[in-house]
Design an enzyme around this catalytic site. Structure first.
Site, PDB file in Angstrom:
ATOM      1  N   GLY A 176     -12.364 -26.228 -32.739  1.00 43.70           N
ATOM      2  CA  GLY A 176     -12.874 -26.342 -34.104  1.00 43.70           C
ATOM      3  C   GLY A 176     -12.825 -25.032 -34.865  1.00 43.70           C
ATOM      4  CB  THR A 177     -13.744 -21.547 -33.901  1.00 40.46           C
ATOM      5  OG1 THR A 177     -15.019 -21.953 -33.403  1.00 40.46           O
ATOM      6  CG2 THR A 177     -13.850 -20.204 -34.574  1.00 40.46           C
ATOM      7  CG  ASN A 184     -23.863 -27.092 -35.772  1.00 40.04           C
ATOM      8  OD1 ASN A 184     -23.737 -26.983 -36.980  1.00 40.04           O
ATOM      9  ND2 ASN A 184     -24.132 -26.061 -34.997  1.00 40.04           N
ATOM     10  CD  GLN A 236     -21.793 -31.126 -33.241  1.00 39.77           C
ATOM     11  OE1 GLN A 236     -22.054 -32.131 -32.576  1.00 39.77           O
ATOM     12  NE2 GLN A 236     -21.778 -29.922 -32.693  1.00 39.77           N
ATOM     13  CB  ALA A 241     -11.077 -32.109 -27.126  1.00 36.30           C
ATOM     14  CG  HIS A 242     -15.967 -28.358 -26.498  1.00 30.63           C
ATOM     15  ND1 HIS A 242     -17.308 -28.052 -26.508  1.00 30.63           N
ATOM     16  CD2 HIS A 242     -15.409 -27.605 -27.481  1.00 30.63           C
ATOM     17  CE1 HIS A 242     -17.545 -27.138 -27.439  1.00 30.63           C
ATOM     18  NE2 HIS A 242     -16.405 -26.855 -28.060  1.00 30.63           N
ATOM     19  CB  THR A 263       3.961 -22.346 -24.423  1.00 32.78           C
ATOM     20  OG1 THR A 263       5.100 -21.499 -24.575  1.00 32.78           O
ATOM     21  CG2 THR A 263       4.297 -23.521 -23.534  1.00 32.78           C
ATOM     22  CB  CYS A 284     -23.373 -20.123 -31.653  1.00 30.99           C
ATOM     23  SG  CYS A 284     -22.442 -21.580 -31.996  1.00 30.99           S
TER      24      CYS A 284
HETATM   25  C1  LIG Z   1     -20.017 -28.011 -36.600  1.00 28.55           C
HETATM   26  C2  LIG Z   1     -19.228 -27.152 -35.686  1.00 28.55           C
HETATM   27  N1  LIG Z   1     -18.147 -26.515 -36.162  1.00 28.55           N
HETATM   28  C3  LIG Z   1     -17.377 -25.748 -35.370  1.00 28.55           C
HETATM   29  C4  LIG Z   1     -17.690 -25.566 -34.038  1.00 28.55           C
HETATM   30  C5  LIG Z   1     -16.799 -24.736 -33.198  1.00 28.55           C
HETATM   31  O1  LIG Z   1     -15.957 -25.540 -32.394  1.00 28.55           O
HETATM   32  P1  LIG Z   1     -15.226 -24.935 -31.121  1.00 28.55           P
HETATM   33  O2  LIG Z   1     -16.277 -24.709 -30.083  1.00 28.55           O
HETATM   34  O3  LIG Z   1     -14.259 -26.003 -30.690  1.00 28.55           O
HETATM   35  O4  LIG Z   1     -14.529 -23.704 -31.543  1.00 28.55           O
HETATM   36  C6  LIG Z   1     -18.827 -26.199 -33.503  1.00 28.55           C
HETATM   37  C7  LIG Z   1     -19.225 -25.980 -32.100  1.00 28.55           C
HETATM   38  O5  LIG Z   1     -20.364 -25.620 -31.808  1.00 28.55           O
HETATM   39  C8  LIG Z   1     -19.612 -27.025 -34.345  1.00 28.55           C
HETATM   40  O6  LIG Z   1     -20.683 -27.655 -33.899  1.00 28.55           O
END
Ligand SMILES: Cc1ncc(COP(=O)(O)O)c(C=O)c1O
Length: 379
Positions: free
Chosen positions: A71-72, A151, A179, A200-201, A237, A330
């Site tokens: 996501g980041t 989140n 989320q 995905a996680h 890759t 986090c």
């Molecule tokens: C709303 C939201 N955005 C972004 C992220 C970041 O995702 P990733 O852990 O896949 O980088 C998170 C993960 O905590 C999230 O909850």
């Protein structure tokens, strides 16, 4: 020892089916997808089939899905490229976005001198749509970045309302749907969103993989240069096994969506009711106790616990094998207040301990009973 995992908004346990498919893929699809021989072509075909199947859940075309490390990275790719390649001069966001958005926007403000506006929040943490409409009145090229599901407090944004507001005002719309992908159906043919981020996680898939949805002809360009992978958006890759895991996890999430949502919502409702019995003064942060306007996957509670006992709460929950979060994952190792709760709680409530419990299909009501027994020591 009894253990309870109530931190599913931080990350989820992988499904066995996902692990099995990934393992099989690691064994078989070891060819480099960029190689032109049969091993490479086979790997390439696996990736493209996953892309097609992922796109179908959102009613978009495969070419609009770009695999990322999560996501980041998807959030960074979209926001950076929008400023660099699409001449966005103003970003409208909120103070309760994930740091993947807030810190990226702050960096873009410094690097490119863009202007950043924060939309007002209502006392329950929901976006003030009329203020958003006011902000959307600018000569500058604007991009709105607002998350679908928060989140930390679980508030749910009305994506269609925001997407239409943006469309009517010629602004681009990005939503961090980390989320909500895998937990909510999103039809992107019906909802005019330009960009999404997913990971995905958060839905029983592997860590280190996600995707950006980038609407066709948006003009966005890549940020990682090298080979031609991901059509130049992201060189390097491909992690085939991770992409396969993402595909399998998403498929299973959407196949089982109704059953699992009802199951999880039942656990959430039971938790809310039981908490209210034990702590009549409990406060549900944001609108997490309102099933219409929040996700079924979490609650964030401000507990009426005396100051001398409060400092022991997190320690005691951990000692008893309960995994949950103070604020978001986090920040769980940090003693600072959550930036989200700081925006919506008054000083008195901020002094009290707030805990996020987040759920998945692997939880049971017995997990709730166990947590409640532990919490009773704090009444
Ligand atoms: C709303 C939201 N955005 C972004 C992220 C970041 O995702 P990733 O852990 O896949 O980088 C998170 C993960 O905590 C999230 O909850």
């Amino acid at each position: 020892m009894t253990t309870v995992y109530f931190d599913n908004a931080a990350t989820t346990q992988m499904r066995d089916e996902v692990i099995n498919r990934m393992t099989e893929s690691m064994r078989i699809n070891f060819g480099n997808p960029s190689s032109i021989h049969s091993y490479g072509r086979q790997s390439k075909a696996v990736i493209e089939n996953c892309r097609k199947s992922i796109a179908s859940h959102f009613n978009v075309s495969a070419s609009e899905i770009v695999f990322t490390s999560g996501g980041t990275e998807a959030d960074n790719l979209i926001l950076r490229s929008a400023v660099r390649d699409l001449s966005v001069k103003e970003i409208i966001t909120s103070k309760i976005e994930h740091h993947a958005i807030l810190h990226t926007v702050e960096a873009l403000e410094k690097e490119y001198g863009i202007s950043v506006k924060y939309v007002n929040l209502k006392p329950d943490g929901h976006i003030d749509y009329s203020h958003l409409e006011d902000l959307l009145n600018s000569e500058n090229k604007q991009l709105v970045s607002l998350m679908h599901i928060n989140n930390e407090i679980g508030n749910k944004l009305d994506l269609l309302v925001v997407a239409n507001l943006c469309k009517n005002n010629n602004a681009l719309f990005h939503s961090d749907t980390v989320q909500s992908v895998g937990h909510y159906q999103l039809d992107l043919m019906k909802t005019p969103i330009d960009f999404l981020a997913a990971s995905a996680h958060k839905f029983h898939g592997p860590k280190g993989v996600g995707f950006a949805f980038i609407r066709k002809n948006s003009g966005i360009k890549g940020s990682i240069f090298g080979g031609e992978q991901e059509r130049g958006y992201r060189a390097g890759t491909e992690a085939i096994h991770n992409i396969v895991g993402l595909d399998e996890a998403l498929k299973l999430s959407y196949t089982n969506l109704d059953i699992e949502r009802d199951y999880i919502l039942d656990i959430k409702t039971y938790f809310i009711n039981t908490l209210q019995d034990v702590f009549p003064d409990v406060v549900f942060n944001g609108s997490c106790s309102d099933s219409e306007n929040s996700t079924y996957t979490l609650i964030n509670v401000c507990l009426p616990i005396a100051a001398e006992k409060a400092s022991l709460l997190q320690f005691q929950l951990d000692l008893k094998g309960i995994a949950c979060s103070k604020g978001s994952a986090c920040q769980s190792g940090s003693s600072q207040n959550s930036h989200v709760l700081s925006e919506i709680l008054d000083d008195e409530h901020l002094k009290r301990p707030s805990v996020r419990f987040s759920f998945s299909r692997f939880n049971t009501k017995a997990d709730v009973d166990y947590v409640i027994e532990v919490l009773k020591a704090f009444v």
